[in-house]
Write a protein that holds these residues in place. Structure first.
Motif, PDB file in Angstrom:
ATOM      1  N   ASP A 122      51.453  39.907  40.120  1.00 25.59           N
ATOM      2  CA  ASP A 122      51.492  40.024  41.574  1.00 25.59           C
ATOM      3  C   ASP A 122      51.721  38.681  42.263  1.00 25.59           C
ATOM      4  OD1 ASP A 122      51.114  42.739  41.427  1.00 25.59           O
ATOM      5  OD2 ASP A 122      48.941  42.596  41.585  1.00 25.59           O
ATOM      6  N   HIS A 179      53.341  42.367  50.832  1.00 28.15           N
ATOM      7  CA  HIS A 179      52.873  43.740  51.052  1.00 28.15           C
ATOM      8  C   HIS A 179      53.695  44.727  50.205  1.00 28.15           C
ATOM      9  CE1 HIS A 179      49.915  42.766  54.007  1.00 28.15           C
ATOM     10  NE2 HIS A 179      50.797  42.272  54.858  1.00 28.15           N
ATOM     11  N   ALA A 197      52.363  44.642  46.770  1.00 35.42           N
ATOM     12  CA  ALA A 197      51.069  45.338  46.704  1.00 35.42           C
ATOM     13  C   ALA A 197      51.272  46.857  46.679  1.00 35.42           C
ATOM     14  CB  ALA A 197      50.192  44.925  47.883  1.00 35.42           C
ATOM     15  N   ILE A 198      52.241  47.352  47.442  1.00 39.61           N
ATOM     16  CA  ILE A 198      52.555  48.793  47.417  1.00 39.61           C
ATOM     17  C   ILE A 198      53.086  49.173  46.037  1.00 39.61           C
ATOM     18  CG2 ILE A 198      54.074  50.597  48.343  1.00 39.61           C
ATOM     19  CD1 ILE A 198      53.974  48.991  51.040  1.00 39.61           C
ATOM     20  N   HIS A 242      48.172  49.379  51.913  1.00 41.43           N
ATOM     21  CA  HIS A 242      49.099  48.244  51.932  1.00 41.43           C
ATOM     22  C   HIS A 242      50.311  48.532  52.820  1.00 41.43           C
ATOM     23  CE1 HIS A 242      46.966  45.629  49.260  1.00 41.43           C
ATOM     24  NE2 HIS A 242      46.821  46.600  48.377  1.00 41.43           N
ATOM     25  N   MET A 249      49.265  47.753  56.296  1.00 43.39           N
ATOM     26  CA  MET A 249      49.270  46.296  56.518  1.00 43.39           C
ATOM     27  C   MET A 249      50.697  45.773  56.680  1.00 43.39           C
ATOM     28  SD  MET A 249      46.205  44.735  54.196  1.00 43.39           S
ATOM     29  CE  MET A 249      46.213  45.803  52.768  1.00 43.39           C
ATOM     30  N   SER A 266      52.524  55.125  54.436  1.00 43.43           N
ATOM     31  CA  SER A 266      51.198  54.999  55.045  1.00 43.43           C
ATOM     32  C   SER A 266      50.621  56.320  55.532  1.00 43.43           C
ATOM     33  CB  SER A 266      51.234  53.998  56.205  1.00 43.43           C
ATOM     34  OG  SER A 266      51.880  54.559  57.322  1.00 43.43           O
TER      35      SER A 266
END
Length: 197
Positions: free
Chosen positions: A61, A78, A81-82, A97, A100, A122
């Motif tokens: 990551d 982001h 992270a997704i 995420h 965000m 989301s």
């Protein structure tokens, strides 16, 4: 008669090797239906190759890429992270995420497709729908990433089996394949298609 039996055996061997070649996964993994939606608990720490550090590598990551502007770096982080949440088949984490990410791009001149794809992730708690939206997110991220990197590199990876054999791509910080479209069902299915510098 012996020649016919020999030909049948040879044909079966060729067909068998071709069916296993696509992503070098075990036959147990091949049985799983594409894009299977399942939430894991104890299985999250179990790698199909027997390695108990399945996807928890912090290094995957962390990007070596340095961006020309902080907003692009934030949006890309982001995105990663997704991707990691989808690799883990964790719909709530992907939702969080994505929210965000939307917060990061609300006050910018972001591509409307980027916002729409993030919003689709989301607002869904279905990991299969999130994976479909992630495909769109990846397509729009590519135009954002082109020319945005000051140093380092990002890898564009590709799985030929994603979406019932249509294939699809994603971006990664590591050369290691961690497939967001299948998670641990075919964790290492894919290849590096391009390096963005």
């Amino acid at each position: 008669m012996k020649k016919q039996i020999k030909n049948v055996i040879m044909l079966a061997a060729v067909v068998g090797s071709l069916s296993l070649q696509s992503c070098r996964e075990t036959s147990e993994d091949k049985v799983a239906p594409p894009m299977q939606n399942e939430m894991h608990e104890e299985d999250m720490d179990h790698n199909m190759d027997g390695d108990d550090t399945m996807m928890d590598d912090q290094d995957m990551d962390t990007t070596s890429a340095k961006f020309k502007d902080d907003k692009t770096a934030e949006v890309y982080n982001h995105y990663i992270a997704i991707k990691s949440a989808l690799v883990k088949t964790d719909a709530p984490m992907a939702q969080g995420h994505a929210k965000m990410m939307i917060g990061s791009i609300e006050n910018t001149e972001a591509n409307a497709e980027l916002v729409r794809a993030a919003r689709d992730i989301s607002t869904s708690n279905d990991v299969n729908k999130q994976r479909e939206a992630f495909s769109q997110l990846t397509a729009t991220m590519e135009s954002l990433l082109n020319g945005a990197i000051e140093s380092g590199e990002i890898y564009k990876q590709y799985c030929p089996m994603a979406f019932e054999g249509k294939g699809d791509s994603w971006f990664s910080n590591s050369k290691e394949i961690r497939n967001p479209y299948y998670g641990d069902k075919m964790l290492k299915c894919g290849r590096i298609e391009a390096t963005i510098k």
